[in-house]
Design a protein around this motif. Structure first.
Motif, short mmCIF file in Angstrom:
data_model
loop_
_atom_site.label_atom_id
_atom_site.label_comp_id
_atom_site.label_asym_id
_atom_site.label_seq_id
_atom_site.Cartn_x
_atom_site.Cartn_y
_atom_site.Cartn_z
N ALA A 53 0.82 -1.21 0.00
CA ALA A 53 0.00 0.00 0.00
C ALA A 53 0.86 1.26 0.00
O ALA A 53 0.49 2.27 -0.62
N ASN A 54 1.99 1.21 0.69
CA ASN A 54 2.88 2.38 0.77
C ASN A 54 4.21 1.93 1.38
O ASN A 54 4.38 0.75 1.72
N GLN A 55 5.13 2.86 1.52
CA GLN A 55 6.45 2.54 2.05
C GLN A 55 6.37 2.00 3.48
O GLN A 55 7.08 1.08 3.85
N GLU A 56 5.48 2.57 4.26
CA GLU A 56 5.32 2.12 5.65
C GLU A 56 4.86 0.66 5.71
O GLU A 56 5.32 -0.11 6.55
N ALA A 57 3.96 0.28 4.82
CA ALA A 57 3.48 -1.11 4.77
C ALA A 57 4.62 -2.05 4.38
O ALA A 57 4.74 -3.15 4.93
N TYR A 58 5.44 -1.62 3.44
CA TYR A 58 6.59 -2.44 3.03
C TYR A 58 7.55 -2.63 4.20
O TYR A 58 7.98 -3.75 4.50
#
Length: 104
Positions: free
Chosen positions: A62-67
């Motif tokens: 979903a976004n960098q934080e999710a990764y």
């Protein structure tokens, strides 16, 4: 928090002697990630025909934080530790989506 999806391509080569075990562990990791992590939107793994120890994984978060959260999960760390000796080559490629669609 970033709203931009993170899309990556992982290119792996697996020791042929460990290929079946690796494939089972990869399948388990993908199924667990999809089931438990809202930020993991898609994980798809394929092998190269006529060269099955060459694996490609398309990852969509979903976004960098999710990764980054995915990398810290117990199940990913377990997968990474269990397969480290099986992976003879790993290249992570940042990619930009052009058209990505799936039926619900």
């Amino acid at each position: 928090m970033s709203r931009k999806p993170v899309v990556r391509m992982a290119e792996l080569e697996i020791d042929p002697d460990t290929l079946e075990t690796y494939r089972a562990l990869l399948t388990e990791e993908i199924e667990t990630s999809i089931a438990l992590e809202d930020g993991v939107l898609s994980l798809s793994a394929v092998s190269i025909r006529n060269n099955p120890n060459r694996i490609r994984i398309l990852e969509v978060y979903a976004n960098q934080e999710a990764y980054e959260a995915h990398l810290r999960t117990t199940h990913f760390i377990k997968y990474k530790n269990q397969t480290a000796h099986m992976v003879t080559s790993l290249t992570l490629i940042e990619v930009d989506p052009i058209a990505m669609r799936a039926k619900p």
